[in-house]
Design a protein around this motif. Structure first.
Motif, PDB file in Angstrom:
ATOM      1  N   PRO A  85       5.400  18.622  -2.410  1.00  0.00           N
ATOM      2  CA  PRO A  85       4.728  17.495  -1.865  1.00  0.00           C
ATOM      3  C   PRO A  85       5.111  16.402  -2.434  1.00  0.00           C
ATOM      4  N   PRO A  86       5.395  15.951  -3.467  1.00  0.00           N
ATOM      5  CA  PRO A  86       5.853  14.765  -4.101  1.00  0.00           C
ATOM      6  C   PRO A  86       7.161  14.341  -3.682  1.00  0.00           C
ATOM      7  N   VAL A  87       8.152  15.416  -3.503  1.00  0.00           N
ATOM      8  CA  VAL A  87       9.354  14.917  -2.804  1.00  0.00           C
ATOM      9  C   VAL A  87       9.204  14.755  -1.179  1.00  0.00           C
ATOM     10  N   PHE A  88       8.302  15.392  -0.583  1.00  0.00           N
ATOM     11  CA  PHE A  88       8.173  15.027   0.996  1.00  0.00           C
ATOM     12  C   PHE A  88       7.492  13.493   0.805  1.00  0.00           C
ATOM     13  N   VAL A  89       6.655  13.259   0.103  1.00  0.00           N
ATOM     14  CA  VAL A  89       5.881  11.697   0.035  1.00  0.00           C
ATOM     15  C   VAL A  89       6.970  10.832  -0.260  1.00  0.00           C
ATOM     16  N   VAL A  90       7.760  11.108  -1.339  1.00  0.00           N
ATOM     17  CA  VAL A  90       8.929  10.130  -1.607  1.00  0.00           C
ATOM     18  C   VAL A  90       9.853   9.774  -0.480  1.00  0.00           C
ATOM     19  N   VAL A  91      10.375  11.175   0.202  1.00  0.00           N
ATOM     20  CA  VAL A  91      11.279  10.915   1.219  1.00  0.00           C
ATOM     21  C   VAL A  91      10.792  10.147   2.477  1.00  0.00           C
ATOM     22  N   ALA A  92       9.609  10.422   2.848  1.00  0.00           N
ATOM     23  CA  ALA A  92       8.930  10.056   3.941  1.00  0.00           C
ATOM     24  C   ALA A  92       8.443   8.527   3.790  1.00  0.00           C
ATOM     25  N   MET A  93       8.288   8.060   2.680  1.00  0.00           N
ATOM     26  CA  MET A  93       7.789   6.677   2.587  1.00  0.00           C
ATOM     27  C   MET A  93       8.925   6.082   1.698  1.00  0.00           C
ATOM     28  N   GLN A  94      10.225   6.690   1.550  1.00  0.00           N
ATOM     29  CA  GLN A  94      10.908   5.767   0.831  1.00  0.00           C
ATOM     30  C   GLN A  94      11.276   4.417   1.276  1.00  0.00           C
ATOM     31  N   LYS A  95      11.600   4.505   2.568  1.00  0.00           N
ATOM     32  CA  LYS A  95      11.925   3.002   3.023  1.00  0.00           C
ATOM     33  C   LYS A  95      10.697   1.945   2.739  1.00  0.00           C
ATOM     34  N   LEU A  96       9.673   2.327   3.232  1.00  0.00           N
ATOM     35  CA  LEU A  96       8.470   1.312   2.906  1.00  0.00           C
ATOM     36  C   LEU A  96       8.464   1.046   1.445  1.00  0.00           C
ATOM     37  N   PHE A  97       8.481   2.197   0.580  1.00  0.00           N
ATOM     38  CA  PHE A  97       8.252   2.214  -0.838  1.00  0.00           C
ATOM     39  C   PHE A  97       9.277   1.093  -1.324  1.00  0.00           C
ATOM     40  N   VAL A  98      10.311   1.146  -0.826  1.00  0.00           N
ATOM     41  CA  VAL A  98      11.372   0.252  -1.434  1.00  0.00           C
ATOM     42  C   VAL A  98      11.227  -1.343  -0.930  1.00  0.00           C
ATOM     43  N   ARG A  99      10.617  -1.542   0.349  1.00  0.00           N
ATOM     44  CA  ARG A  99      10.408  -2.518   0.708  1.00  0.00           C
ATOM     45  C   ARG A  99       9.200  -2.918  -0.100  1.00  0.00           C
ATOM     46  N   GLY A 100       8.288  -2.346  -0.429  1.00  0.00           N
ATOM     47  CA  GLY A 100       7.146  -2.811  -1.160  1.00  0.00           C
ATOM     48  C   GLY A 100       7.505  -3.034  -2.331  1.00  0.00           C
ATOM     49  N   LEU A 101       8.420  -2.657  -2.968  1.00  0.00           N
ATOM     50  CA  LEU A 101       8.922  -3.166  -4.466  1.00  0.00           C
ATOM     51  C   LEU A 101       9.585  -4.333  -4.419  1.00  0.00           C
ATOM     52  N   VAL A 102      10.521  -4.515  -3.500  1.00  0.00           N
ATOM     53  CA  VAL A 102      11.294  -5.513  -3.293  1.00  0.00           C
ATOM     54  C   VAL A 102      11.060  -6.797  -2.887  1.00  0.00           C
ATOM     55  N   GLU A 103      10.367  -6.598  -1.539  1.00  0.00           N
ATOM     56  CA  GLU A 103      10.186  -7.867  -0.926  1.00  0.00           C
ATOM     57  C   GLU A 103       8.688  -8.033  -0.185  1.00  0.00           C
ATOM     58  N   MET A 153       1.068  -1.230  -0.139  1.00  0.00           N
ATOM     59  CA  MET A 153       0.000  -0.289   0.018  1.00  0.00           C
ATOM     60  C   MET A 153       0.801   1.126  -0.100  1.00  0.00           C
ATOM     61  N   ALA A 154       1.947   1.196   0.851  1.00  0.00           N
ATOM     62  CA  ALA A 154       2.760   2.351   0.878  1.00  0.00           C
ATOM     63  C   ALA A 154       3.427   2.715  -0.645  1.00  0.00           C
ATOM     64  N   ALA A 155       3.900   1.669  -1.142  1.00  0.00           N
ATOM     65  CA  ALA A 155       4.733   1.750  -2.664  1.00  0.00           C
ATOM     66  C   ALA A 155       3.623   2.377  -3.450  1.00  0.00           C
ATOM     67  N   LEU A 156       2.455   1.913  -3.524  1.00  0.00           N
ATOM     68  CA  LEU A 156       1.363   2.266  -4.402  1.00  0.00           C
ATOM     69  C   LEU A 156       0.863   3.652  -3.987  1.00  0.00           C
ATOM     70  N   PHE A 157       0.715   4.130  -2.774  1.00  0.00           N
ATOM     71  CA  PHE A 157       0.496   5.516  -2.241  1.00  0.00           C
ATOM     72  C   PHE A 157       1.335   6.470  -3.009  1.00  0.00           C
ATOM     73  N   VAL A 158       2.835   6.018  -3.037  1.00  0.00           N
ATOM     74  CA  VAL A 158       3.911   7.077  -3.284  1.00  0.00           C
ATOM     75  C   VAL A 158       3.563   7.344  -5.031  1.00  0.00           C
ATOM     76  N   ILE A 159       3.245   6.193  -5.735  1.00  0.00           N
ATOM     77  CA  ILE A 159       3.196   6.446  -7.130  1.00  0.00           C
ATOM     78  C   ILE A 159       1.722   6.982  -7.313  1.00  0.00           C
ATOM     79  N   LEU A 160       0.755   6.705  -6.774  1.00  0.00           N
ATOM     80  CA  LEU A 160      -0.780   7.271  -7.248  1.00  0.00           C
ATOM     81  C   LEU A 160      -0.883   8.487  -6.732  1.00  0.00           C
ATOM     82  N   PHE A 161      -0.028   8.856  -5.576  1.00  0.00           N
ATOM     83  CA  PHE A 161      -0.023  10.347  -5.131  1.00  0.00           C
ATOM     84  C   PHE A 161       0.531  11.243  -5.936  1.00  0.00           C
TER      85      PHE A 161
END
Lengths: 282, 361
Positions: free
Chosen positions: A261-279, A201-209
């Motif tokens: 805002p996009p920068v903020f979202v990416v930075v804030a959710m980066q960890k979850l985002f990467v985890r959501g994509l790879v594992e 969900m976090a990864a999707l949120f970043v992309i969709l936001f």
């Protein structure tokens, strides 16, 4: 051999720095330009060093807007964009996770037919179905409203497919264990499936936001009132001015603000985002 | 505390495939019942039917005097341990065990008592706050057991719970499961494909093949008197030697009605290397082809020149003409040597030609 490696590394780093410079320079220019006097820019004498008008330009941008006829504070535009982007991202995730749950875990008539219908909508982005969509939104009196901005963009085949794929990797035994543990369908969804989908969900949120934030064509079509403008549409309107100088510092300040805002979202959710994509947490 | 009775239970899938072809099993209160069979024999399906995870298409499943065919898994008062443990990955060990109790609306204090008691019994107390992925295979297995015992159900169901563990741990856990079951005295049904696990755990052993029960009974009784050639070769390792009784060599030694039976079975350990022929027994000349020394005992693989006739095809069956002999110690004849092995009459098993019926000679 060792020197050779060193040289190679310097070359590689040099190329990377050139790449960074190419990408970052326009951003730098935008930031610099947003702190300068408009007359200076109009004369073509813009300095490459930051000017001294940072606070007044940003104050005017956020709270007042340009001095042209379509003056609208950018703060308001950002609010509009934010509401739209959040509604699209959250709405898409909510709807697609529920539909994916239905398709993966329940047996009902026409299940596969419905799945294929969702799948086919992948080939029909907003641009293709823009006329019928506009007609429906207009008939529902949703022009110039947040609902009109967000709703037509919410139904999402991509996110549904992504969740479907993820759900299919969740072992059946988890569902069976939940059934034995006395959890009904809603409990299983809420207690087990949702927490497991967190990184997805976090990864999707970043992309969709970001997707929602960057919408241009649709907001341009359905908003006519200035106070419903989104920031992407607003920038465009600021640049084309009749009988007046384009207020470049304000345009640039708006562009910088639009990036935040996009920068903020990416930075804030980066960890979850990467985890959501790879594992997948299993 | 409950007995479990399966009455003519059937499972037919929508495609027409019959996975379970009418099974009758009676597990008394507090007994440990093991379903054993080769993969695809329907043992897991049968267990999942008892759990309520598969629908029953025929017959009745009775738990504690109540027919549960239409009862939801949660309301059957059973607990199940899965092969891959099926722990909730995002919940701590404590919450994994507490989840089922909380779903039943149990007070938090009672939940805590029960989980802590289970953790104490299973030695999980130091890791209650960990997530399943931080545990070793054996610890996960114990959490899965803990999740089952905190519920204090009428019946435990185990679906090959040890097959993901390494050999050493498997034996240790096997003993632990048995001790735990004895202490809690809860009726249990356990599925495995490992005949050794089945033999050591079971009060009642159910040998299944092709969706049917081949034999039910005490493990040792089954070992001593297998009802079919399938059971004979499935239970016991190495498998029982099976040979046709129609060859002159065996026919003449058996004599009388026994020689008409069809198939003769002799367990490897019932042979002795000897030149004598016991009265009424069977002696076979063998050519030694291979030797396996495992320390306490030695397996001799020999071939019989005469017998090329194949007997009923069952899993684990020896190639036609091959005989395994188990002898104690490490003394063994040389490879290529010609030896003579013999078994006494009471150790002979006779089956009908199709292997479906045991014949008492």
């Amino acid at each position: 051999m060792v020197e050779d490696e060193g040289i190679r590394r310097y070359v590689a780093h040099f190329i990377l720095w050139v790449g960074i410079a190419i990408v970052a320079f326009p951003v730098y220019i935008a930031i610099v330009a947003s702190t300068q006097d408009n007359a200076l820019i109009a004369n073509g004498q813009m300095s490459l060093l930051p000017g001294g008008h940072f606070f007044e330009v940003y104050y005017q941008t956020i709270f007042v807007g340009t001095s042209g006829s379509t003056r609208e504070p950018v703060g308001n535009m950002m609010l509009n964009s934010l509401v739209m982007a959040l509604a699209i991202a959250i709405g898409k995730i909510a709807i697609s996770i529920i539909s994916a749950y239905a398709i993966v875990y329940f047996r009902f008539p026409f299940r596969m037919a419905i799945f294929w219908i969702i799948f086919i909508t992948l080939m029909l982005p907003v641009e293709v179905r823009i006329y019928p969509t506009y007609k429906i939104v207009a008939d529902l009196h949703m022009l110039d409203s947040y609902a009109g901005l967000a709703l037509p963009l919410i139904a999402s085949a991509t996110a549904t497919l992504l969740f479907r794929q993820f759900f299919m990797t969740v072992p059946d035994e988890l569902l069976e264990a939940s059934r034995i543990d006395g959890a009904g369908p809603l409990r299983f969804f809420w207690d087990t499936l949702l927490p497991l989908s967190r990184t997805n969900m976090a990864a999707l949120f970043v992309i969709l936001f970001i997707l929602g934030w960057n919408q241009y064509l649709w907001p341009l079509l359905i908003t006519t009132r200035d106070d419903m403008q989104t920031i992407q549409v607003g920038i465009r309107k600021m640049i084309t001015t009749t009988d007046a100088l384009t207020e470049w510092p304000i345009v640039m300040a708006t562009a910088v603000l639009a990036m935040l805002p996009p920068v903020f979202v990416v930075v804030a959710m980066q960890k979850l985002f990467v985890r959501g994509l790879v594992e997948t947490e299993k | 505390m409950a007995n479990v009775t399966l009455r003519n239970v059937r499972k037919t899938y929508t495609g027409g495939f019959e996975a379970i072809k009418g099974v009758n099993v009676d597990v008394a209160d507090g007994q440990f019942c093991v379903l054993v069979g080769p993969s695809g024999c329907g043992k897991s399906t049968l267990l999942r039917m008892v759990a309520g995870l598969e629908t029953v298409t025929g017959g009745e499943i009775d738990i504690g005097g109540r027919v549960v065919n239409q009862v939801e898994p949660a309301d059957r008062d059973i607990a199940m341990v899965f092969q891959n443990y099926a722990l909730y990955p995002h919940m701590s060990v404590y919450n994994n065990m507490a989840y089922g109790l909380r779903n039943r609306g149990m007070a938090e204090a009672e939940v805590k008592t029960r989980v802590e008691e289970a953790a104490r019994v299973l030695e999980l107390a130091p890791m209650l706050e960990r997530k399943p992925r931080q545990l070793s295979g054996g610890q996960r297995q114990r959490v899965a057991m803990g999740r089952a015992i905190v519920r204090q159900p009428k019946v435990f169901l185990f679906d090959e719970p040890l097959s993901n563990l390494d050999a050493k741990l498997r034996i240790a856990m096997r003993v632990e499961i048995r001790k735990l079951q004895r202490r809690l005295n809860t009726t249990s049904i356990y599925v495995t494909h490992d005949q050794l696990e089945a033999m050591t755990l079971a009060d009642v052993l159910v040998v299944m093949n092709g969706g049917q029960v081949e034999q039910v009974g005490n493990p040792l009784a089954i070992y001593e008197k297998p009802a079919t050639t399938f059971v004979a070769s499935f239970i016991g390792a190495p498998p029982m030697n099976l040979m046709s009784t129609r060859t002159d060599e065996i026919k003449s030694q058996l004599g009388g009605s026994a020689s008409e039976a069809g198939i003769l079975g002799i367990r490897p350990e019932d042979f002795a290397i000897t030149d004598q022929t016991p009265a009424g027994g069977v002696a076979l000349p063998l050519m030694v082809e291979a030797i396996e020394r495992v320390g306490a005992e030695t397996f001799v693989y020999g071939s019989r020149a005469q017998d090329e006739q194949r007997v009923a095809a069952t899993p684990g069956e020896l190639p036609p003409g091959e005989v395994i002999v188990r002898i104690p110690g490490t003394e063994a004849p040389a490879i290529g040597a010609r030896i003579r092995v013999a078994a006494v009459r009471p150790k002979l098993h006779l089956f009908s030609g199709d292997g479906r019926t045991r014949i008492e000679a």
